[in-house]
Design a protein around this motif. Sequence first.
Motif, short mmCIF file in Angstrom:
data_model
loop_
_atom_site.label_atom_id
_atom_site.label_comp_id
_atom_site.label_asym_id
_atom_site.label_seq_id
_atom_site.Cartn_x
_atom_site.Cartn_y
_atom_site.Cartn_z
N ALA A 129 6.88 10.35 18.92
CA ALA A 129 8.12 9.60 19.15
C ALA A 129 7.95 8.88 20.49
O ALA A 129 7.11 9.26 21.30
CB ALA A 129 9.33 10.53 19.21
N VAL A 130 8.76 7.83 20.66
CA VAL A 130 8.64 7.01 21.88
C VAL A 130 9.98 6.92 22.60
O VAL A 130 11.02 6.65 21.98
CB VAL A 130 8.12 5.59 21.56
N VAL A 131 9.93 7.14 23.92
CA VAL A 131 11.09 6.98 24.79
C VAL A 131 10.90 5.70 25.60
O VAL A 131 9.87 5.53 26.25
CB VAL A 131 11.22 8.16 25.79
N VAL A 132 11.87 4.81 25.54
CA VAL A 132 11.83 3.59 26.36
C VAL A 132 12.86 3.73 27.47
O VAL A 132 14.02 4.06 27.22
CB VAL A 132 12.10 2.32 25.52
N PHE A 168 4.22 18.51 20.27
CA PHE A 168 4.87 17.22 20.04
C PHE A 168 4.48 16.28 21.18
O PHE A 168 4.67 16.61 22.35
CB PHE A 168 6.39 17.41 20.00
N VAL A 169 3.94 15.12 20.83
CA VAL A 169 3.53 14.15 21.85
C VAL A 169 4.56 13.04 21.94
O VAL A 169 4.82 12.32 20.97
CB VAL A 169 2.13 13.57 21.55
N VAL A 185 13.77 16.55 20.06
CA VAL A 185 12.38 16.54 19.57
C VAL A 185 11.94 17.94 19.11
O VAL A 185 11.01 18.07 18.32
CB VAL A 185 11.34 15.97 20.58
N ALA A 186 12.64 18.96 19.58
CA ALA A 186 12.31 20.34 19.17
C ALA A 186 12.46 20.53 17.66
O ALA A 186 11.83 21.39 17.06
CB ALA A 186 13.18 21.33 19.92
N THR A 187 13.28 19.67 17.03
CA THR A 187 13.50 19.81 15.58
C THR A 187 12.93 18.63 14.79
O THR A 187 13.11 18.55 13.58
CB THR A 187 15.01 19.91 15.29
N VAL A 245 17.42 12.93 29.28
CA VAL A 245 16.10 13.56 29.13
C VAL A 245 16.25 14.91 28.45
O VAL A 245 15.52 15.24 27.51
CB VAL A 245 15.40 13.69 30.51
N ARG A 246 17.22 15.70 28.89
CA ARG A 246 17.44 17.03 28.30
C ARG A 246 17.84 16.92 26.83
O ARG A 246 17.42 17.70 25.99
CB ARG A 246 18.50 17.79 29.10
#
Length: 199
Positions: free
Chosen positions: A124-127, A2-3, A191-193, A184-185
């Motif tokens: 997916a994107v984290v801002v 997963f990126v 994202v694992a699912t 973050v955790r």
Amino acid sequence: MFVLGLTGSLGMGKSATAKMFAEEGVPVHDADVAVHRLYETEAAPLIEAAFPGTTAGGKVDRDKLAQQVLGDTVAIKKLEAIVHPLVRRAEALFLEDAARKGAPVAVLDIPLLFETGGEKRCDAVVVVSAPSDVQRARAFERPGMTERKFTAILTKQMPDTDKRARADFVVDTSKGFDAARAQVRDILARVATMAKRRK
């Protein structure tokens, strides 16, 4: 694998958040670090040819380069045409290596992720975000920051509200390190699912 794309405007706490992902065992590719490395190696002669007088001792002098390109959209585009393909190559090698090592998630830390269309290379994107007064205070803690530089950098970056609207996840760094680490955790658990969506 997963990126996860990681981005955020100046002074939002993106570097600290990237470090938190790394501390959770996630491989992180820092586009800025890649650029620094390129400025000291293969990009230096190309940049000198395009912008004479911007290197010293075979390395790019970032201050001299900034004087030539800051606020000049044509010059910035010329510089990006040299640097971006080299950074993309370094990123591709990083992802290959992370996948080979069996990493379930890898993070691409890219300051101008949306501005350069980089979100298409992510699942997916984290801002990373914080209120504007916090952002400004943090930015002016940096050495050499001026009002002109601050404005020039922000002009080049998509507004924070737009980034947040396009994000899959938002990490608010204004509540301290522990709160950001918990976010973050939580993202890693989610994202694992999640399904991958890269083109």
